[in-house]
Each structure stands twice: as C-alpha cells, then as structure tokens.
Write an enzyme that holds these catalytic residues in place. Structure first.
Site, mmCIF file in Angstrom:
data_model
loop_
_atom_site.group_PDB
_atom_site.id
_atom_site.type_symbol
_atom_site.label_atom_id
_atom_site.label_comp_id
_atom_site.label_asym_id
_atom_site.label_seq_id
_atom_site.Cartn_x
_atom_site.Cartn_y
_atom_site.Cartn_z
ATOM 1 N N ARG A 168 61.471 24.956 41.166
ATOM 2 C CA ARG A 168 62.556 24.886 40.228
ATOM 3 C C ARG A 168 62.289 25.893 39.479
ATOM 4 N NH1 ARG A 168 61.211 19.134 40.607
ATOM 5 N NH2 ARG A 168 62.920 17.986 41.558
ATOM 6 N N ASP A 217 38.337 31.873 35.134
ATOM 7 C CA ASP A 217 38.139 30.475 35.490
ATOM 8 C C ASP A 217 37.472 30.117 33.965
ATOM 9 O OD1 ASP A 217 37.160 27.846 35.880
ATOM 10 O OD2 ASP A 217 36.472 28.412 37.847
ATOM 11 N N GLN A 243 39.669 17.990 32.893
ATOM 12 C CA GLN A 243 38.863 16.784 33.690
ATOM 13 C C GLN A 243 38.045 16.163 32.726
ATOM 14 O OE1 GLN A 243 35.482 17.403 34.477
ATOM 15 N NE2 GLN A 243 34.979 15.388 35.818
ATOM 16 N N PHE A 277 31.389 25.895 40.315
ATOM 17 C CA PHE A 277 31.687 24.576 40.930
ATOM 18 C C PHE A 277 32.561 24.943 42.164
ATOM 19 C CE2 PHE A 277 34.892 20.861 41.153
ATOM 20 C CZ PHE A 277 34.211 20.140 41.667
ATOM 21 N N HIS A 311 34.791 25.844 31.823
ATOM 22 C CA HIS A 311 33.601 25.265 30.716
ATOM 23 C C HIS A 311 33.874 25.962 29.297
ATOM 24 C CE1 HIS A 311 30.476 24.953 34.421
ATOM 25 N NE2 HIS A 311 31.588 24.127 34.395
ATOM 26 N N ARG A 354 52.551 18.545 37.740
ATOM 27 C CA ARG A 354 52.876 18.133 36.433
ATOM 28 C C ARG A 354 51.786 17.374 35.999
ATOM 29 N NH1 ARG A 354 58.001 17.831 39.188
ATOM 30 N NH2 ARG A 354 57.767 15.741 39.045
ATOM 31 N N TYR A 401 67.831 19.671 41.858
ATOM 32 C CA TYR A 401 67.798 19.851 43.674
ATOM 33 C C TYR A 401 67.922 21.066 43.906
ATOM 34 C CZ TYR A 401 67.312 14.566 42.976
ATOM 35 O OH TYR A 401 67.088 13.710 42.931
ATOM 36 N N LYS A 438 35.205 17.524 30.800
ATOM 37 C CA LYS A 438 35.185 18.887 29.868
ATOM 38 C C LYS A 438 35.218 18.957 28.446
ATOM 39 C CE LYS A 438 35.333 21.380 33.858
ATOM 40 N NZ LYS A 438 35.233 20.296 34.820
#
Length: 367
Positions: free
Chosen positions: A213, A155, A181, A84, A158, A230, A220, A184
C-alpha cells in the site's frame, strides 16, 4: 560466587501501564495506531534519523532494506561471516547472493580492506554489522562504498545506543536495520525497525511492510509486491517504555565493561575499542580465551557466571550456504569461532563492584 545476576527482559509498572493504555484504547493495529507512530517518532529522534519505520522483526528489516534498495537476483552483497544467520539469509531471501568478507581481529566488525578485495562488478551493497554493539568502521566502509557506487546497510541489531564519532548508528549509511527480539538491549519480545535519512527509501519500506500500500491510497490498492511486516501497538508500547530505560542501561553497561577491560587477566583479550567508538552498546561482552572455549564456559558457569560460547562456525560453513562457498576460509573469522567467549548484556547491568566476581571467576577458570 552467586548466580543472582540481572535477568532479561526487564520490566516495571510503566510497561504494564503502557500495555493497558493500548488495550483500553482499542487501537491495536500495526500501521497508524498512536503507540506505533509515537515509538517511530521517538526512535527516529534517538537514532538521529529522519525516518524510523517499525516492522515485524530484524530479519524482515534486513530484507526490507535490500528490497527498498532494489537489490535482487544477479546482485551480490558483502557481509561478514561472524554474525547471526539473518545477516546473510536476508540477502538470499531478497534474491541476491551473499559474499563473505573477513573481520577485523580487534573489533570483530567487517574489515574495509577485506570488503574492498571482495568487490566484483556484481556487488550492489555492503552490510556492516555493529557486532556486539561496537560500531563498525563506517568511515572506512563508507569510503569503499562511495568508490564503487555501493549501498551501505547497517545491521544494528546489537547496537541500541551505540555511537560512532558521537553520531548514533543506524542512519550513518544509506539505511539501518534494528531488531527488538527477546534477547536484544531494547525488546518487545519480537519486532524490528528501519532507520534512514532517505525519503524515497523510507516510503518504499513503508509500502513493502504494509502489503504494497502507499500513502494516500485505498486499503485494497497495492502498488508494490509487499507483505505484512507490521508490529502491533502493544509491542510499540513496550518499546517506548523500554526506551525510557535505555540511556541509563547503556551507561551501566559501559561502566561494567570498562571495569572488566581494566581488570581481566592479560591472558584473555577483550574485544578492542576503536578510536571512533564514542559509545559501545555492549549487547555482548566478549573476549578471547586460551584453550577450548567450551571448557572455559563450563568453568565460568560452575562459578556462577552466565557465559556462552560464540558462534561455533563461520556462516559460510552453515549447510544452507556451504555448497556455494566450498573452500572459503577467512582466517580471522575462523579464529574468532575457535577462541571467543561471550557474556550477556544483562550481566553488565549488575552493580559495577560485582564485576570483581567475574574477574575472580575468569582467574580461577584460567587455573
């Protein structure tokens, strides 16, 4: 022939209960919500990794992996061209240059010999794609990487549940990337995760996916050039519910694929199975067909089998990459784009005896 094959995604009342629990808790955020940290704990355990860090999607997890490895401008990363888009686009998004290497004709995964030939002084890493759920040759690729001092990224988009020599994929190399996704084998519609056994890499990934962070720092207070990658607690809850079903689904797909491997006509050639493959995740069941794949897919669909064509062109022929790779031609990759038909993983969740319908449809499509 019927067209009542299993659909995807699948869900039960357990998914509804998990989502309701999150909604009622009010802890919806994507860093330290109990649903997120619990899924990360479970995914690390399932993949045999010391760390699992959730992120927004599988493209981000590849970029996060490369950024955590400090790969960027001036570096090259060797990738397959039969995969992909995100495998190669993540390299560019990290500021590095993808270098395409050919695949093994049986597994459709990176060929270690082709990787060896593609190494240059600028090579920094290799991305091994466990294509269709078949574990790549991690021993061969690992040897190349050790010989040249390269990072090895997996990767595993799959490969949920795949095992290499009885070891889960995703933490065999330096760092692994997962996608959740919608298509999957484990999904929350979107989402991703990083797995690694390296404490320092894990801490960099956690920082980068959370706006730079760091643990113990103020909200901050930003130590790295990170971004918001996230997931939400609702997604994590869906993933935990799906993980409860995943082992049984892996077994079902293996059984259905074994039937097809045994009974499909000799004129079609299924993806091979290397000796190191303890478990194949079968995100796709793929085979080479004689003649035009588009015509073959049409014939299968007319007979109720939800087949699709594979990738129509190698990644180096995609407009975004073609200018930098003019004249490149990888023979096995080109051949795969001309010959391969895919069956989706959810078809393999049907009772094994229904695979006889697929066999009959293939025989009829062959004429």
């Amino acid at each position: 022939m019927t067209n009542d094959w299993p659909t995807w995604p699948q869900w039960t009342d357990a998914d509804l209960d998990a989502v309701r629990t999150v909604i009622e808790s009010g802890a919806w955020n994507g860093v330290d919500a109990p649903a997120v940290t619990e899924f990360e704990r479970r995914w690390a355990s399932y993949t045999g990794a010391r760390h699992a860090i959730c992120a927004a999607n599988g493209t981000d997890t590849l970029v996060l992996a490369l950024k955590a490895l400090e790969i960027g401008p001036g570096d090259e990363v060797i990738v397959p061209a039969y995969t992909f888009f995100a495998t190669a686009s993540a390299v560019k998004l990290a500021g590095a240059q993808p270098v395409f290497a050919d695949i093994d004709p049986e597994s459709f995964c990176l060929d270690p010999a082709a990787v060896e030939a593609a190494v240059t002084p600028r090579t920094a890493a290799v991305i091994a794609v466990h294509f269709a759920g078949h574990p790549a040759d991690m021993d061969g690729l690992g040897a190349v990487c050790r010989r040249h001092g390269l990072a090895l990224v997996e990767d595993a988009a799959h490969a949920h549940g795949a095992r290499h020599a009885d070891r889960p994929v995703g933490a065999i190399g330096d760092i692994g990337s997962w996608s959740f996704q919608g298509s999957k084998n484990l999904t929350a519609g979107e989402g991703g995760a990083i797995t690694t056994n390296d404490d320092a890499l894990a801490e960099r990934v956690r920082s980068l996916r959370n706006q730079g962070r760091v643990a113990g720092g103020a909200w901050y207070e930003h130590h790295h050039l990170g971004w918001n990658s996230r997931i939400t607690a609702v997604q994590a809850a869906l993933l935990s519910a799906g993980l409860d079903r995943l082992p049984a689904q892996v077994e079902a797909r293996e059984a259905a694929a074994a039937y097809l491997d045994k009974h499909l006509p000799e004129r079609v050639r299924p993806q091979g199975r290397a000796p190191w493959v303890t478990t194949h995740a079968h995100h796709l069941y793929l085979f080479r067909c004689p003649g035009d794949p588009a015509e073959f897919v049409t014939a299968l669909r007319q007979r109720g089998v939800p087949a699709t064509e594979g990738y129509p062109r190698p990644l180096y022929r995609q407009p975004v990459f073609s200018q930098d790779h003019q004249g490149l031609e990888l023979p096995e990759t080109e051949r795969a784009c001309r010959e391969v038909v895919w069956l989706p993983h959810q078809l393999l969740l049907a009772p094994v005896d229904r695979m006889a319908e697929v066999v009959t449809a293939v025989e009829q499509a062959l004429g």
